[in-house]
Design a protein around this motif. Structure first.
Motif, PDB file in Angstrom:
ATOM      1  N   PRO A 137       2.024  -9.274   3.078  1.00  0.00           N
ATOM      2  CA  PRO A 137       1.892  -9.736   4.825  1.00  0.00           C
ATOM      3  C   PRO A 137       3.298 -10.738   4.808  1.00  0.00           C
ATOM      4  N   SER A 138       3.290 -10.635   6.530  1.00  0.00           N
ATOM      5  CA  SER A 138       4.363 -11.832   6.328  1.00  0.00           C
ATOM      6  C   SER A 138       4.152 -12.013   7.761  1.00  0.00           C
ATOM      7  N   ILE A 160      -3.970  -4.799   8.944  1.00  0.00           N
ATOM      8  CA  ILE A 160      -3.056  -5.679   8.547  1.00  0.00           C
ATOM      9  C   ILE A 160      -2.428  -4.796   7.045  1.00  0.00           C
ATOM     10  N   VAL A 161      -3.632  -4.553   6.499  1.00  0.00           N
ATOM     11  CA  VAL A 161      -2.621  -3.397   5.880  1.00  0.00           C
ATOM     12  C   VAL A 161      -2.497  -2.524   6.125  1.00  0.00           C
ATOM     13  N   ILE A 186      -3.447   3.680  10.639  1.00  0.00           N
ATOM     14  CA  ILE A 186      -4.174   2.524  10.430  1.00  0.00           C
ATOM     15  C   ILE A 186      -4.911   3.625   9.938  1.00  0.00           C
ATOM     16  N   GLN A 187      -4.647   5.615  10.711  1.00  0.00           N
ATOM     17  CA  GLN A 187      -5.159   6.975  10.907  1.00  0.00           C
ATOM     18  C   GLN A 187      -5.587   6.732   9.350  1.00  0.00           C
ATOM     19  N   PHE A 188      -4.450   6.634   8.797  1.00  0.00           N
ATOM     20  CA  PHE A 188      -4.461   6.921   7.154  1.00  0.00           C
ATOM     21  C   PHE A 188      -5.457   5.946   6.602  1.00  0.00           C
ATOM     22  N   ILE A 189      -4.951   5.176   6.743  1.00  0.00           N
ATOM     23  CA  ILE A 189      -5.963   3.502   6.098  1.00  0.00           C
ATOM     24  C   ILE A 189      -6.869   3.945   6.289  1.00  0.00           C
ATOM     25  N   GLU A 198      -9.502   0.960  -1.847  1.00  0.00           N
ATOM     26  CA  GLU A 198     -10.711  -0.213  -3.175  1.00  0.00           C
ATOM     27  C   GLU A 198      -8.788  -0.786  -4.080  1.00  0.00           C
ATOM     28  N   LYS A 199      -8.440   0.759  -4.635  1.00  0.00           N
ATOM     29  CA  LYS A 199      -6.154   0.599  -4.944  1.00  0.00           C
ATOM     30  C   LYS A 199      -5.547  -0.328  -4.041  1.00  0.00           C
ATOM     31  N   VAL A 200      -5.949  -0.207  -2.544  1.00  0.00           N
ATOM     32  CA  VAL A 200      -5.280  -0.782  -2.279  1.00  0.00           C
ATOM     33  C   VAL A 200      -5.691  -2.202  -1.968  1.00  0.00           C
ATOM     34  N   GLN A 201      -6.359  -3.041  -1.716  1.00  0.00           N
ATOM     35  CA  GLN A 201      -7.099  -3.876  -1.650  1.00  0.00           C
ATOM     36  C   GLN A 201      -6.814  -4.881  -2.889  1.00  0.00           C
TER      37      GLN A 201
END
Length: 237
Positions: A137-138, A160-161, A186-189, A198-201
């Protein structure tokens, strides 16, 4: 007759993410006043402009703020604040053993560092063939979260993700911002399973962070508590 100009001292720090050294100076009363007035308006664009102007004015080296990670910006802002207002912040810390007794703790902002997790990997495999490469994040998250103290909504978290995806790849193709829109990210997420999300989180939970650990002793019980402070706003008392 013109009044003399105040000569401001300069300091040096190392950007945590890349090791580059930059010089900086304290902010002056006028700059702090502009930022505080902007915060009172709660206008996101006004606050962003004020924060950007303050950092650009105080940083004496060439650096693009948008290229820095959120934890870089927090670290730089903390260091500038320390030399501008004072490095000692008095805090009231609640003892963990009884959750009511408070102990005064003098935090030296110069002791606060960015802590990095071991084995933190931006490459995340969602299946045997499908994966993502993340970036930190930036700027936008720094202004909204660290300065304004806003907690993102569920939709905001997804945005954000998605904004932190550097690449999506499978065994045949690589997709990045040059070939993919943010809406598509966004659609992918939103199409991930809970396990995959959860892996991404986990990536976000283990990113480098501004953190300070210390002990306090409950004067009534003599019991020690291990305290961890993180997040820019929590370092100002």
């Amino acid at each position: 007759m013109a009044l003399p100009k105040v000569v401001l001292p300069t300091y040096e720090l190392e950007i945590p993410s890349n090791g580059k050294k930059i010089k900086y100076r304290p902010f002056v009363v006028k700059e702090e006043k502009i930022l505080l007035l902007a915060l009172e308006t709660e206008d996101a664009k006004e606050i962003e402009r004020s924060v950007r102007d303050l950092l650009k004015g105080c940083i004496q080296s060439r650096v693009k703020l948008e290229d820095l990670a959120m934890f870089d910006l927090e670290y730089i802002f903390l260091k500038i604040r320390a030399v501008s207002v004072g490095e000692i912040v008095q805090m009231n810390i609640t003892c963990k053993d009884d959750n009511k007794t408070q102990v005064k703790y003098n935090l030296n902002l110069n002791d606060v560092e960015v802590l990095k997790s071991k084995g933190h990997d931006p490459k995340i495999m969602l299946t045997d063939e499908l994966g993502v490469i993340m970036k930190y994040p930036s700027w936008n998250e720094f202004v909204s979260g660290s300065i304004m103290g806003k907690t993102p909504s569920a939709d905001g978290v997804v945005e954000i993700v998605a904004g932190c995806i550097d690449q999506i790849f499978d065994k045949e193709e690589v997709y990045d911002s040059s070939t993919t829109t943010k809406k598509e990210f966004i659609q992918f997420i939103e199409g991930l399973t809970n396990t995959q999300f959860e892996k991404v989180q986990d990536f976000f939970e283990n990113i480098p962070k501004l953190e300070h650990r210390f002990k306090i002793t409950n004067p009534n019980t003599g019991v020690d508590s291990d305290i961890t402070i993180n997040g820019l706003t929590n370092f100002f008392g």
